[in-house]
Design an enzyme around this catalytic site. Structure first.
Site, PDB file in Angstrom:
ATOM      1  N   LYS A   1       0.880  -1.168   0.000  1.00 55.02           N
ATOM      2  CA  LYS A   1       0.000   0.000   0.000  1.00 55.02           C
ATOM      3  C   LYS A   1       0.916   1.215   0.000  1.00 55.02           C
ATOM      4  O   LYS A   1       1.597   1.476   0.994  1.00 55.02           O
ATOM      5  CB  LYS A   1      -0.921  -0.032   1.226  1.00 55.02           C
ATOM      6  CG  LYS A   1      -1.933  -1.186   1.194  1.00 55.02           C
ATOM      7  CD  LYS A   1      -2.959  -1.067   2.306  1.00 55.02           C
ATOM      8  CE  LYS A   1      -3.920  -2.245   2.316  1.00 55.02           C
ATOM      9  NZ  LYS A   1      -4.823  -2.280   1.138  1.00 55.02           N
TER      10      LYS A   1
ATOM     11  N   ARG B   1      -9.272 -12.659   1.659  1.00 57.80           N
ATOM     12  CA  ARG B   1      -9.960 -13.827   1.090  1.00 57.80           C
ATOM     13  C   ARG B   1      -9.116 -15.086   1.236  1.00 57.80           C
ATOM     14  O   ARG B   1      -9.646 -16.188   1.311  1.00 57.80           O
ATOM     15  CB  ARG B   1     -10.321 -13.536  -0.371  1.00 57.80           C
ATOM     16  CG  ARG B   1      -9.148 -13.309  -1.262  1.00 57.80           C
ATOM     17  CD  ARG B   1      -9.506 -12.506  -2.500  1.00 57.80           C
ATOM     18  NE  ARG B   1      -9.790 -11.106  -2.201  1.00 57.80           N
ATOM     19  CZ  ARG B   1     -10.131 -10.203  -3.101  1.00 57.80           C
ATOM     20  NH1 ARG B   1     -10.220 -10.532  -4.373  1.00 57.80           N
ATOM     21  NH2 ARG B   1     -10.381  -8.965  -2.752  1.00 57.80           N
TER      22      ARG B   1
END
Ligand code: BES
Ligand code: MN
Ligand code: ZN
Length: 511
Positions: A292, A367
């Site tokens: 990020k 996920r």
């Protein structure tokens, strides 16, 4: 070892002391009584268009209060709050009028919000407040409203202030409720107290900074929080996670000194087939090698474990109220960092169920850990339903902002009950479609890959793959885990989103 010692043993920061019960979080006390009391501050709950009075008031006092209320255009509508100073002929220095509309139609969430607004209006250093709920003529309804308002006050009074050397004074007030049916109010309030405790633990888990709240620390906190409840806790260690073949969960922490854990908290209040709540516990999200790169995208990524907080808090709330349900929280816990051993974009990893997954983006890590979490839930518990909850995708925030969480469901009963629970608790969900995106997570290299477009649907499709044939619902709560300024039942900081929703959902589903 005390809880405090236990936590400082694992935490880097000595500021971290873990409270175990709701009374450790709140310096207030709440009693329900049918006996009046004199206090400096009196709050009166006023149904719409009803005369405002108290048995000991003179005719002049009633007139003075009615006049002040009318000047303020207060007529008892839900949400109205009007403060009156030292009305002639009453004993209170301050009167606070709180409108409750038609109490029989006041929803639970509306009552909680009224409580939150009252909490925000009361000075924290007040010694005692009397809440007069007697103008609501039906004692049963008044008791229910009183309990829900009291709950809203508690939710708003929480503070995450353990990292402040001189925290601002917390509200430390005795709340004296005046109701016609104190027993009934007490009973309902006791249920909300367990929910509040679950919310507080979820908020704590959410807010812990990433260097203190790594996977093992969260395990210890959750164990300490659950220790007095009838909850069966299983800790799957990093070595066991690997040994059991949960390669997806292992891969996310590979770049960190802190390995991935899986925490299981089972409350068996009935002999029915269990319901599994599987929540994302990524204790910090740097993105991994798909780093990020903007300061705003990486800041506050300690809140990426809010889903784990939600499922742990929910099981606590249900256990505390001894609900006749069989529910298990599964919280995969990871630390998504970078180093020479971190997973690389393009790596292929084998999941617990044997699926080969192309990790096309290391920032789509939620996920991965939930995929193995779902497999574990199915393999060990053969649940009748799986609910996923996670701060999963940025695209959810783009689509819905923070007013709603995104919801996906493979089953009509789950879909209906989760919407209903959302409306009751005010933790609202909005369904997004999953049909009509064929091949969304196809991989040219392996069996499936961990990204696709649109982003929120791709995350959901990935989770659904690992839920198999089990009826499944998924809640993407990205950006709902924290508020930057006080909002209704939430003080500024972590919200504990999902605890109230999932607690109510499990109860609804089991009816
Ligand atoms: N934890 C983030 C999602 C998130 C974003 C939560 C903003 C709260 C606020 C998640 O792990 C993530 O990084 N998702 C990526 C996935 C993408 C790389 C496919 C995203 O949505 O940008
Ligand atoms: Mn990520
Ligand atoms: Zn994440």
């Amino acid at each position: 070892m005390s809880i405090k010692q236990l936590i400082s043993a694992v935490a880097v920061s000595s500021a971290l002391a873990y409270p175990a019960v709701a009374s450790d979080y709140l310096d207030t006390s709440t009693v329900f009584s049918d006996q009046d009391k004199t206090a400096e501050m009196r709050v009166i709950f006023v149904p719409e268009d009803s005369a405002i009075s108290s048995p000991e008031w003179s005719a002049d006092a009633r007139k003075a209060v009615a006049r002040a209320a009318s000047i303020e255009e207060f007529d008892g509508k839900a949400d109205q709050l009007t403060s009156i100073i030292a009305p002639e002929g009453t004993k209170a220095n301050h009167l606070l009028l709180a409108g409750v509309g038609n109490p029989a139609e006041l929803s639970r969430f509306e009552a909680e919000k009224i409580g939150a607004a009252i909490a925000a209006a009361l000075k924290p250093e007040l010694d005692e407040v009397v809440f007069d709920a007697r103008l609501m003529s039906n004692p049963g309804i008044a008791a229910e409203v009183a309990a829900n308002v009291a709950h809203g006050i508690d939710l708003r009074n929480y503070r995450f202030d353990r990292y402040q050397s001189e925290p601002k004074a917390r509200p430390a007030t005795q709340y004296h409720w005046l109701v016609k049916s104190p027993k009934s109010a007490e009973k309902q309030y006791a249920i909300t107290r367990g929910i509040a405790e679950g919310v507080f633990v979820a908020r704590d888990i959410t807010a812990l900074p990433g260097s203190d709240g790594y996977p093992e620390a969260i395990v210890k906190l959750a164990q300490a929080a659950m220790k007095d409840l009838d909850i069966d806790v299983t800790v799957v260690t990093p070595a066991q996670v690997k040994e059991m073949g949960m390669g997806l969960l292992t891969s996310v922490s590979q770049g960190s000194q802190h390995g991935s854990y899986l925490l299981v908290a089972h409350y068996k209040g009935s002999d029915e087939t269990p319901i599994a709540l599987v929540g994302k516990g990524n204790t910090f999200d740097t993105g991994g090698y798909n780093l990020k790169t903007s300061s705003s995208s990486i800041l506050r990524m300690q809140t990426d474990k809010a889903g784990a907080g939600a499922v742990i808090g929910s099981v606590m709330a249900l256990a505390a109220q001894k609900a006749p349900v069989n529910v298990v929280a599964v919280a995969p816990l990871s630390h998504n960092l970078i180093s020479g051993s971190a997973t690389l974009p393009g790596d292929v990893v084998k999941a617990g169920d044997g699926t080969l997954v192309e990790i096309a983006n290391t920032d789509a890590e939620g996920r991965l850990i939930l995929g193995d979490g779902n497999w574990y839930a199915n393999d060990k518990f053969a649940p009748r339903a799986i609910a996923n909850i996670a701060t999963l995708t940025g695209s959810k925030v783009g689509a819905l902002g923070t007013g709603y969480a995104a919801m996906f469901a493979s089953d009509n009963e789950l879909r209906t009950t989760i919407k209903e629970a959302g409306n009751i608790t005010g933790e609202k969900v909005w369904e997004l479609p999953l049909e009509g995106y064929p091949g969304i997570i196809d991989s040219p290299l392996a069996d499936i890959r961990n990204i696709g477009s649109p982003g929120t649907q791709a995350g959901a499709a990935f989770l659904k793959h690992f839920a198999g044939d089990t009826p499944w619902v998924h809640i993407d709560m990205a950006a709902d885990a924290m508020v930057s300024s006080p909002t209704g039942i939430h003080p500024a900081g972590p919200t504990g989103f999902g605890v109230r929703l999932l607690t109510e959902w499990v109860l609804q589903l089991d009816q």
